[in-house]
Design an enzyme around this catalytic site. Sequence first.
Site, PDB file in Angstrom:
ATOM      1  N   TYR A 148       0.834  -1.206   0.000  1.00 21.03           N
ATOM      2  CA  TYR A 148       0.000   0.000   0.000  1.00 21.03           C
ATOM      3  C   TYR A 148       0.867   1.253   0.000  1.00 21.03           C
ATOM      4  CZ  TYR A 148      -3.434   3.434   1.643  1.00 21.03           C
ATOM      5  OH  TYR A 148      -4.237   4.541   1.780  1.00 21.03           O
ATOM      6  N   SER A 149       1.866   1.296   0.873  1.00 17.33           N
ATOM      7  CA  SER A 149       2.738   2.463   0.966  1.00 17.33           C
ATOM      8  C   SER A 149       3.489   2.686  -0.336  1.00 17.33           C
ATOM      9  CB  SER A 149       3.731   2.286   2.120  1.00 17.33           C
ATOM     10  OG  SER A 149       3.058   2.169   3.357  1.00 17.33           O
TER      11      SER A 149
END
Length: 241
Positions: A148-149
């Site tokens: 996600y990051s």
Amino acid sequence: MNRIDLAGRFAIVTGGAGGIGAAIVERLEQSGARVAVWDVRQGAEAPGRLRRIVDITDEEAVSAAMAEAVAAFGALDILVNAAGITGPTGALEDYTLADWRRIVDINLTGSFLATRAAIPAMKAKGYGRIVCIASIAGKEGNPYMAAYSASKAGIIAMVRCLGRELAETGILANAIAPGQIATDILKQMSPESVDFFRSKIPLKRVGEPSEVAALTAWLASADCSFSTGAVYDISGGRAVC
């Protein structure tokens, strides 16, 4: 009072059937825009709204949906890339390749495909506003959320490139980096992760989708005229800590 004027503007919002995306759709319509909602889920009906089931990771589906929206509207002024997932939380060494690819495909590749498809119509008009919903995770890196990051960091980098590439076309591209926002996406995270990230917010509360939508509406408007390639934090103060 809503003072953003989007009367006569035409917009596409990906991920517009729920969460932050739905709040953005509502705010843009309140400001006078006509909106096409792209999502893999059914969204709410509204007068003048063009609602379509679109898998933004499918290149052909995105191209077809873009052609349909431009034909229906006669132009395209605004693209908001709000579709995204958090995926599972866990150590990077435990990620499956399938999970990694799914998160990056939806969050980053989907934003790329929608943006690429939108640019020709905006160039033809000599005007456009592109707003990508990134995340504070893309700037700081959230532990146990590597995919996600990374995907949100990719969105930030893409927007910074677009700001330079499109600077002389009349098209402005900016990103928003929310912190923790009260949406169903929090249900994809473990309770421990939710509590950890909430503890980092100086305002001591999570944000509301309507607050992200308000910032998006300004970035999507002609009032935003001297900002491009920028990343706007909306994190309750977390970004300054």
